[in-house]
Write a protein that holds these residues in place. Structure first.
Motif, PDB file in Angstrom:
ATOM      1  N   SER A  24       0.668  -1.339   0.072  1.00 39.12           N
ATOM      2  CA  SER A  24       0.066   0.084  -0.256  1.00 39.12           C
ATOM      3  C   SER A  24       0.969   1.406  -0.111  1.00 39.12           C
ATOM      4  O   SER A  24       0.348   2.343  -0.538  1.00 39.12           O
ATOM      5  CB  SER A  24      -0.840   0.057   1.110  1.00 39.12           C
ATOM      6  N   MET A  25       1.942   1.213   0.806  1.00 39.47           N
ATOM      7  CA  MET A  25       2.844   2.488   0.755  1.00 39.47           C
ATOM      8  C   MET A  25       3.360   2.617  -0.778  1.00 39.47           C
ATOM      9  O   MET A  25       3.668   3.764  -1.166  1.00 39.47           O
ATOM     10  CB  MET A  25       3.849   2.087   1.996  1.00 39.47           C
ATOM     11  N   GLY A  26       3.989   1.596  -1.415  1.00 40.53           N
ATOM     12  CA  GLY A  26       4.545   1.739  -2.676  1.00 40.53           C
ATOM     13  C   GLY A  26       3.411   2.281  -3.702  1.00 40.53           C
ATOM     14  O   GLY A  26       3.759   2.890  -4.442  1.00 40.53           O
ATOM     15  N   LEU A  27       2.249   1.635  -3.719  1.00 43.85           N
ATOM     16  CA  LEU A  27       1.086   2.086  -4.366  1.00 43.85           C
ATOM     17  C   LEU A  27       0.912   3.746  -4.247  1.00 43.85           C
ATOM     18  O   LEU A  27       0.749   4.375  -5.176  1.00 43.85           O
ATOM     19  CB  LEU A  27      -0.107   1.295  -4.341  1.00 43.85           C
ATOM     20  N   ALA A  28       0.884   4.183  -2.816  1.00 46.46           N
ATOM     21  CA  ALA A  28       0.609   5.637  -2.684  1.00 46.46           C
ATOM     22  C   ALA A  28       1.586   6.227  -3.102  1.00 46.46           C
ATOM     23  O   ALA A  28       1.464   7.360  -3.770  1.00 46.46           O
ATOM     24  CB  ALA A  28       0.425   5.768  -1.072  1.00 46.46           C
ATOM     25  N   ALA A  29       3.073   5.816  -2.864  1.00 45.54           N
ATOM     26  CA  ALA A  29       3.983   6.702  -3.450  1.00 45.54           C
ATOM     27  C   ALA A  29       3.950   6.781  -5.187  1.00 45.54           C
ATOM     28  O   ALA A  29       4.307   7.677  -5.607  1.00 45.54           O
ATOM     29  CB  ALA A  29       5.547   6.093  -3.211  1.00 45.54           C
ATOM     30  N   PHE A  30       3.615   5.834  -5.739  1.00 40.99           N
ATOM     31  CA  PHE A  30       3.610   5.446  -7.129  1.00 40.99           C
ATOM     32  C   PHE A  30       2.517   6.703  -7.684  1.00 40.99           C
ATOM     33  O   PHE A  30       2.604   7.343  -8.707  1.00 40.99           O
ATOM     34  CB  PHE A  30       3.225   4.174  -7.766  1.00 40.99           C
TER      35      PHE A  30
END
Length: 74
Positions: A24-30
């Motif tokens: 979820s953090m990777g998706l949010a950063a993307f």
């Protein structure tokens, strides 16, 4: 063994929670970096020409230079 947590009445392993958090953090950063936006490559720097003829000449010169550069790469 794996530490488990009860979430919504179900037992969830700590490794599942860590994978979900990282995803979820990777998706949010993307999404926050504007990855879905198209980059504007066609627009170049301003030409600052004094007449329409000069502007047309500069644009044609840049277009020809880019075409030669593309031929040289292939």
């Amino acid at each position: 063994m794996v530490a488990t947590y009860t979430i919504f009445g179900r037992q969830v392993g700590s490794h599942v929670l860590s994978i979900a958090t990282l995803t979820s953090m990777g998706l949010a950063a993307f999404l926050a970096t504007g990855a879905s936006e198209k980059k504007k490559i066609d627009q170049g720097p301003p030409t600052n020409s004094t007449s329409k003829d000069e502007e047309a000449f500069i644009q044609e010169f840049i277009k020809n230079a880019n075409a030669e550069e593309q031929k040289a790469k292939h």
